[in-house]
Design a protein around this motif. Sequence first.
Motif, mmCIF file in Angstrom:
data_model
loop_
_atom_site.group_PDB
_atom_site.id
_atom_site.type_symbol
_atom_site.label_atom_id
_atom_site.label_comp_id
_atom_site.label_asym_id
_atom_site.label_seq_id
_atom_site.Cartn_x
_atom_site.Cartn_y
_atom_site.Cartn_z
ATOM 1 N N ALA A 164 36.347 52.873 46.368
ATOM 2 C CA ALA A 164 37.606 53.584 46.591
ATOM 3 C C ALA A 164 37.882 53.759 48.074
ATOM 4 O O ALA A 164 39.043 53.764 48.501
ATOM 5 C CB ALA A 164 37.565 54.948 45.890
ATOM 6 N N TYR A 165 36.833 53.920 48.878
ATOM 7 C CA TYR A 165 37.011 54.048 50.322
ATOM 8 C C TYR A 165 37.129 52.695 51.016
ATOM 9 O O TYR A 165 37.873 52.555 51.993
ATOM 10 C CB TYR A 165 35.825 54.811 50.922
ATOM 11 N N ASP A 166 36.406 51.710 50.499
ATOM 12 C CA ASP A 166 36.303 50.438 51.210
ATOM 13 C C ASP A 166 37.450 49.489 50.923
ATOM 14 O O ASP A 166 37.918 48.780 51.818
ATOM 15 C CB ASP A 166 34.985 49.744 50.858
ATOM 16 N N GLU A 167 37.908 49.456 49.672
ATOM 17 C CA GLU A 167 38.860 48.420 49.269
ATOM 18 C C GLU A 167 40.299 48.900 49.429
ATOM 19 O O GLU A 167 40.677 49.946 48.897
ATOM 20 C CB GLU A 167 38.620 48.030 47.808
ATOM 21 N N PRO A 168 41.127 48.140 50.147
ATOM 22 C CA PRO A 168 42.524 48.564 50.316
ATOM 23 C C PRO A 168 43.364 48.372 49.054
ATOM 24 O O PRO A 168 44.356 49.061 48.857
ATOM 25 C CB PRO A 168 43.024 47.654 51.445
ATOM 26 N N ALA A 169 42.987 47.432 48.180
ATOM 27 C CA ALA A 169 43.757 47.150 46.964
ATOM 28 C C ALA A 169 43.037 47.724 45.756
ATOM 29 O O ALA A 169 41.803 47.657 45.649
ATOM 30 C CB ALA A 169 43.959 45.642 46.791
ATOM 31 N N LEU A 170 43.818 48.267 44.832
ATOM 32 C CA LEU A 170 43.233 48.873 43.641
ATOM 33 C C LEU A 170 42.575 47.822 42.745
ATOM 34 O O LEU A 170 41.562 48.101 42.092
ATOM 35 C CB LEU A 170 44.321 49.625 42.858
ATOM 36 N N ASP A 171 43.131 46.609 42.730
ATOM 37 C CA ASP A 171 42.515 45.537 41.947
ATOM 38 C C ASP A 171 41.109 45.235 42.437
ATOM 39 O O ASP A 171 40.218 44.923 41.639
ATOM 40 C CB ASP A 171 43.373 44.272 42.022
ATOM 41 N N ASP A 172 40.916 45.310 43.754
ATOM 42 C CA ASP A 172 39.577 45.049 44.304
ATOM 43 C C ASP A 172 38.591 46.149 43.924
ATOM 44 O O ASP A 172 37.395 45.890 43.760
ATOM 45 C CB ASP A 172 39.660 44.920 45.825
ATOM 46 N N VAL A 173 39.072 47.385 43.794
ATOM 47 C CA VAL A 173 38.203 48.463 43.317
ATOM 48 C C VAL A 173 37.722 48.145 41.911
ATOM 49 O O VAL A 173 36.534 48.309 41.578
ATOM 50 C CB VAL A 173 38.951 49.812 43.345
ATOM 51 N N SER A 174 38.624 47.679 41.070
ATOM 52 C CA SER A 174 38.275 47.305 39.703
ATOM 53 C C SER A 174 37.251 46.179 39.694
ATOM 54 O O SER A 174 36.282 46.213 38.916
ATOM 55 C CB SER A 174 39.538 46.879 38.953
ATOM 56 N N GLU A 175 37.441 45.190 40.548
ATOM 57 C CA GLU A 175 36.506 44.069 40.598
ATOM 58 C C GLU A 175 35.123 44.520 41.060
ATOM 59 O O GLU A 175 34.106 44.028 40.570
ATOM 60 C CB GLU A 175 37.046 42.981 41.537
ATOM 61 N N ARG A 176 35.081 45.472 41.999
ATOM 62 C CA ARG A 176 33.790 45.991 42.463
ATOM 63 C C ARG A 176 33.053 46.685 41.322
ATOM 64 O O ARG A 176 31.836 46.537 41.166
ATOM 65 C CB ARG A 176 34.013 46.958 43.625
ATOM 66 N N GLY B 54 33.595 41.959 31.174
ATOM 67 C CA GLY B 54 34.303 40.920 31.906
ATOM 68 C C GLY B 54 33.837 39.512 31.595
ATOM 69 O O GLY B 54 34.655 38.598 31.427
ATOM 70 N N PRO B 55 32.507 39.272 31.489
ATOM 71 C CA PRO B 55 32.051 37.913 31.184
ATOM 72 C C PRO B 55 32.505 37.387 29.831
ATOM 73 O O PRO B 55 32.441 36.187 29.579
ATOM 74 C CB PRO B 55 30.517 38.054 31.223
ATOM 75 N N LEU B 56 32.963 38.280 28.921
ATOM 76 C CA LEU B 56 33.371 37.843 27.592
ATOM 77 C C LEU B 56 34.807 37.335 27.550
ATOM 78 O O LEU B 56 35.248 36.805 26.535
ATOM 79 C CB LEU B 56 33.213 38.995 26.593
ATOM 80 N N GLY B 57 35.556 37.516 28.607
ATOM 81 C CA GLY B 57 36.947 37.086 28.611
ATOM 82 C C GLY B 57 37.520 37.114 30.011
ATOM 83 O O GLY B 57 36.878 37.555 30.965
ATOM 84 N N THR B 58 38.730 36.642 30.137
ATOM 85 C CA THR B 58 39.390 36.571 31.445
ATOM 86 C C THR B 58 40.484 37.615 31.594
ATOM 87 O O THR B 58 41.157 37.644 32.621
ATOM 88 C CB THR B 58 40.009 35.170 31.640
ATOM 89 N N ASP B 59 40.673 38.447 30.579
ATOM 90 C CA ASP B 59 41.733 39.440 30.643
ATOM 91 C C ASP B 59 41.355 40.556 31.615
ATOM 92 O O ASP B 59 40.422 41.313 31.364
ATOM 93 C CB ASP B 59 42.004 40.037 29.256
ATOM 94 N N ARG B 60 42.072 40.643 32.704
ATOM 95 C CA ARG B 60 41.872 41.705 33.671
ATOM 96 C C ARG B 60 43.071 42.648 33.582
ATOM 97 O O ARG B 60 44.200 42.216 33.293
ATOM 98 C CB ARG B 60 41.768 41.139 35.097
ATOM 99 N N PRO B 61 42.865 43.930 33.788
ATOM 100 C CA PRO B 61 44.005 44.849 33.689
ATOM 101 C C PRO B 61 45.035 44.567 34.772
ATOM 102 O O PRO B 61 44.700 44.225 35.913
ATOM 103 C CB PRO B 61 43.352 46.223 33.871
ATOM 104 N N LYS B 62 46.291 44.692 34.391
ATOM 105 C CA LYS B 62 47.382 44.491 35.336
ATOM 106 C C LYS B 62 47.846 45.854 35.837
ATOM 107 O O LYS B 62 47.979 46.811 35.067
ATOM 108 C CB LYS B 62 48.539 43.743 34.668
ATOM 109 N N ALA B 63 48.088 45.935 37.142
ATOM 110 C CA ALA B 63 48.528 47.199 37.733
ATOM 111 C C ALA B 63 49.860 47.622 37.123
ATOM 112 O O ALA B 63 50.790 46.825 36.978
ATOM 113 C CB ALA B 63 48.649 47.040 39.243
ATOM 114 N N HIS B 64 49.926 48.879 36.752
ATOM 115 C CA HIS B 64 51.116 49.437 36.118
ATOM 116 C C HIS B 64 51.647 50.555 36.998
ATOM 117 O O HIS B 64 50.991 51.581 37.176
ATOM 118 C CB HIS B 64 50.761 49.968 34.727
ATOM 119 N N ARG B 65 52.817 50.330 37.580
ATOM 120 C CA ARG B 65 53.426 51.328 38.466
ATOM 121 C C ARG B 65 54.374 52.210 37.667
ATOM 122 O O ARG B 65 55.274 51.716 37.001
ATOM 123 C CB ARG B 65 54.165 50.641 39.616
#
Length: 346
Positions: free
Chosen positions: A188-200, A261-272
Amino acid sequence: MRSQWTLRWLPFMVMAPVALIDLMAGPALGFLPLLTLGPSFGSVYGSVRRTALIGAVALAICIPLAYYNGSLLKWQNNLTIATIVSATGASMLVSHLRLKRERELASVRLVAETAQRVLLRPVPRKAADLQVALSYTSAAAEARIGGDLYEVVITPHGVRLLVGDVQGKGLDAVETAAWVLGAFREAAYDEPALDDVSERLESSLSRHLSGEKFVTAIIAEVRPGEIVLLNHGHPAPLLLTAEGKACTVEPPAEALPLGLGPLGTDRPKAHRVPFLEGDRILLFTDGVVEARDDSGTFYPLNDRLHLLRSDEPQEALDSLRADLVAHTGGPLPDDAAMLLLRRHAR
């Protein structure tokens, strides 16, 4: 408590009628062997010494009654005395094992709950232009140690928060929650993008989780005029606008929980979602909506949103929690965490 009082006096409540019935029936009918119920019930509650004392009381009742019935030195009464002594010894052993088990269970539960309290640090009650309220309701004693987790951090990228639920209970769930919270606090402190937080988080859990364990979670970031949500298979939050409207913030597409994650490629999409002054948003775990009453009816959360209209978020959330507990009529079958955010003017 009434149940504890009953268990405490149950041995004497059993032996007294036995002695009275034997006294009234006379020597024709022998009820004295039933005095073994006293030490047997005594092993359920209290110490080993107390169980031995109950056995001594049983003997103190047996011997005078045997003398009164004229059977004091007969083999039937000797067998009854031997039975009472044997039952008392066995009950003392059972009492010792029960107390040992209770101490071990209390120690393990204390360690686990302490670890969970350390992990789930107090959230800030004010963050930027937000008021934050938190409610965490433990489940019944046998399921008290759960895997619900939450966090609110103020970062250079804005206020970011996490609400999640680890599959399963016990120490394994607490350990998984520790990995999730640790990874989130750093990302949360290191990654500027929320998607990158999810990936971490996904990357961290893939190294530590085994089998098909997973964590449902919502990662969010509060921005000027809006809130951005990433939903990893978690119950959708509820948005209450300042105008009185309420809606469920469903994600644009379903996504897998963290750890799968390894079971599929569906990643959450950011919802504004618009999140303006006076708006409230409630994030919660499935322990809230899956709580049932005696008839099996699920808790109607959408019908209780009027309880969240209070100007003080914590008071509103406390009212909702009290209503949830009243609906179940007792301890919840699963942990229930709720996080309420209210946006106010800077």
